[in-house]
Scaffold this active site. Structure first.
Site: not given
Length: 635
Positions: A141, A203, A319
């Site tokens: 991330s 994602d 994610h």
């Protein structure tokens, strides 16, 4: 330790950078160890990073849990990325005048800088270690964006020290980091193979910043950052914590899909409308396998085609599933795919089928054909610059005879009885066939090199083209040989009277670009501390004759100037050029044609000597005679 670049791939292996490369990467411990450490960083070291040594490989993982201020508009402001600390990040200068600098989001750069001091100490300690051979910098991330910045900084540091450590950056679900100039700067440094970004089919995070930072996306950025803060919580807890409704999530999803669709237009025009661009290799992972591409245009299209069929809930939850995807990627899975795939007689079509299967997209669905076309385009785009580079070398060989004829002409001029030299012979040429032919050769070579620059600036050639020793040396020799002829033609036609002197008003842009190529090159060992014992075959300052023409103009002006301050300024310019030319001659950095008896420079030197002698003689004359000599008029 880098990911091979598609430009270097063998034409007989069209899918070396998609199915096969992704499978090869999955067969190593790199992905699994990187994700394991990213998970540890997310739970044990939020807002920081962790390191781990496995044999001769050191892993540095940045947490995806970061404190970011979504309500602060400055967080999303692009800022130039020229240096970090005292380290200049990119050695290559932009070749396109007025080009945008490499830029990143201010918030991401601030997050990196908050960790910079401790990271710097850790990395320098690794460099000093004798048993560390490779470094893998990774992150999930927002941690992936910080990992990319860290890798750019570390690669820049390694340029100035003698270290054999290899570097690879692996990110999982990382948002975009920088603009197109950053992507091009990384390619120019030959760092593209040092970055591998793993992105899952559904994602939304790696795709979020393809959308412009304006309403309605601005209202959702707080949600985005809060989601990153709570990236380890369950999906339901995340929804409660960020207090965002299902319709809001659907609106955000639809907006990102629409922006991706616009950016992924097949003609490539859409990519010019987005602020930030991908760089490096992208591994698109699914439960069935993975494909790897490194063309930015193809990455954008794959981002869109794989994401469009997703649902908002699936997109957000995806994610956190990179651990599952990494576990699915293995060499055994690839072998099973090969056994089960419907292999056609064509190895190319077989490669397409394997790549499509690994992307997790049904081969008969509506998305199958666009993705197949993406992979075909990646093959064409990946090899096109290399093929054009190769064909350009063949074209250059066809222009060698034109250059050779100009060299022969220079030799004849230098040996001629009139002792004018190369520059003045061409400037004073009449209507001779020889002079006309040399002028045509000059124009043909100019068209060739202008075309080379156009191809480079339109990305038709490899990004490191201007760092190739062959092309840097060829352009420099062309400049040394031909620019004096361009200057001669400029003054022969009297263009300095209407436009101004050559250097400021007449010099072609290609020569300025070649100046930068030569300045930015890496000098060879033979160039160091070289002292000439004979005069150069070509004058090393290609604008020398333009400076002579300006000096002649100053000398003409100083004879008639009656303003004392202007006269002093003219003499100052004359003396500076005189000293400059004398230094070039002393260092033997001029060709012997400069010193030819009747060359413009030799004539100028003689006229300067005569003027000084005359001024010395009139110093003892009465005032009224001095005024006549200086061009004055008796009242």
């Amino acid at each position: 330790m880098t990911i091979p670049n598609s430009m270097d791939a063998d034409e007989a292996s069209p899918f070396e950078t998609s199915e096969m490369l992704a499978t090869f990467l999955a067969s190593t411990p790199l992905l699994s160890e990187s994700w394991k450490l990213c998970s540890l960083a997310n739970t044990a070291a939020p807002w920081s990073f962790v390191t781990e040594r496995i044999g001769s490989v050191v892993y540095v993982a940045f947490s995806g849990v970061q404190m970011a201020g979504g309500s602060d508009a400055s967080w999303w402001s692009p800022v130039a990325l020229d240096s970090i600390g005292d380290v200049a990040l990119f050695s290559s200068r932009r070749n396109i005048e007025g080009g945008e600098p490499a830029m990143v989001y201010a918030g991401m750069l601030n997050l990196f800088q908050s960790l910079f001091h401790s990271l710097q100490n850790q990395m320098f300690a690794i460099i000093k270690s004798t048993d560390a051979k490779s470094i893998v910098i990774t992150g999930h991330s927002l941690g992936g964006a910080i990992a990319s910045l860290s890798t750019i900084w570390f690669l820049s540091c390694l340029r100035s020290i003698s270290s054999a450590i290899s570097v690879l950056c692996i990110t999982f679900g990382s948002p975009l980091l920088g603009n197109k100039s950053l992507s091009q700067a990384i390619l120019k440094e030959r760092w593209g193979g040092n970055f591998c970004h793993v992105v899952s089919n559904h994602d939304i995070m790696p795709r979020m910043l393809f959308a412009p930072l304006q309403p309605p996306l601005t209202a959702h950025l707080n949600f985005l950052l809060q989601f990153w803060h709570l990236s380890m919580a369950s999906l339901e807890l995340r929804r409660v914590a960020v207090q965002i409704s299902e319709p809001d999530i659907a609106d955000l999803f639809s907006f990102v899909v629409a922006c991706l669709g616009a950016a992924a237009k097949p003609d490539g025009e859409g990519s010019s409308q987005i602020s930030f661009h991908p760089f490096g290799s992208y591994v698109f992972a699914s439960e069935k396998g993975a494909v790897c591409v490194d063309s930015a245009t193809t990455v954008i299209q794959m981002m869109h085609f794989m994401f469009a069929p997703s649902s908002p809930a699936c997109s957000i939850d995806d994610h956190l599933k990179y651990g599952d995807y990494v576990n699915h990627l293995s060499l055994q899975a690839f072998k099973r795919n090969c056994e089960q795939a419907n292999i056609s007689d064509s190895s190319y079509e077989a490669g397409l089928e394997l790549a499509l299967k690994s992307s997790g997209v049904p081969s008969q669905g509506s998305v199958a054909m666009p993705i197949k076309e993406c992979l075909r385009m990646a093959r064409r785009m990946g090899r096109s610059p290399s093929l054009k580079h190769a064909s350009l070398a063949v074209t250059l060989s066809k222009f060698v005879p034109y250059r050779a004829e100009i060299e022969w002409y220079k030799s004849l001029c230098d040996q001629a009885d009139d002792q004018l030299g190369y520059y003045d012979s061409f400037k004073r040429r009449g209507s001779s066939r020889r002079g006309m032919k040399i002028n045509m050769n000059r124009l043909k070579l100019a068209r060739f090199w202008n075309n080379v620059i156009d191809m480079m600036e339109s990305n038709q050639l490899p990004y490191d083209f201007d760092r190739s020793r062959k092309w840097v040396n060829s352009s420099q020799f062309y400049k040394l040989l031909v620019e004096p002829l361009d200057i001669a033609e400029y003054y022969r036609k009297g263009m300095h009277r209407t436009k101004g002197h050559y250097i400021q008003h007449g010099r072609e842009r290609r020569y300025e670009i070649f100046d930068r190529w030569w300045k930015d090159r890496t000098p060879s060992a033979a160039e160091g501390n070289h002292v000439r014992s004979t005069f150069a075959s070509l004058t090393q300052d290609t604008c020398f004759w333009a400076r002579v023409e300006e000096a002649r103009d100053w000398l003409d002006s100083v004879r008639s100037e009656i303003d004392i301050s202007k006269e002093a300024h003219l003499w100052d310019n004359i003396e500076k050029f005189e000293n400059y030319a004398a230094q070039l001659i002393e260092n033997k950095e001029v060709s012997k044609d400069v010193l030819a008896k009747n060359s413009s420079y030799s004539v100028w030197v003689e006229e300067l000597r005569e003027l000084r002698e005359m001024k010395a003689k009139v110093q003892n004359f009465p005032y009224q005679f001095t005024r006549f000599v200086n061009g004055g008029v008796v009242p």
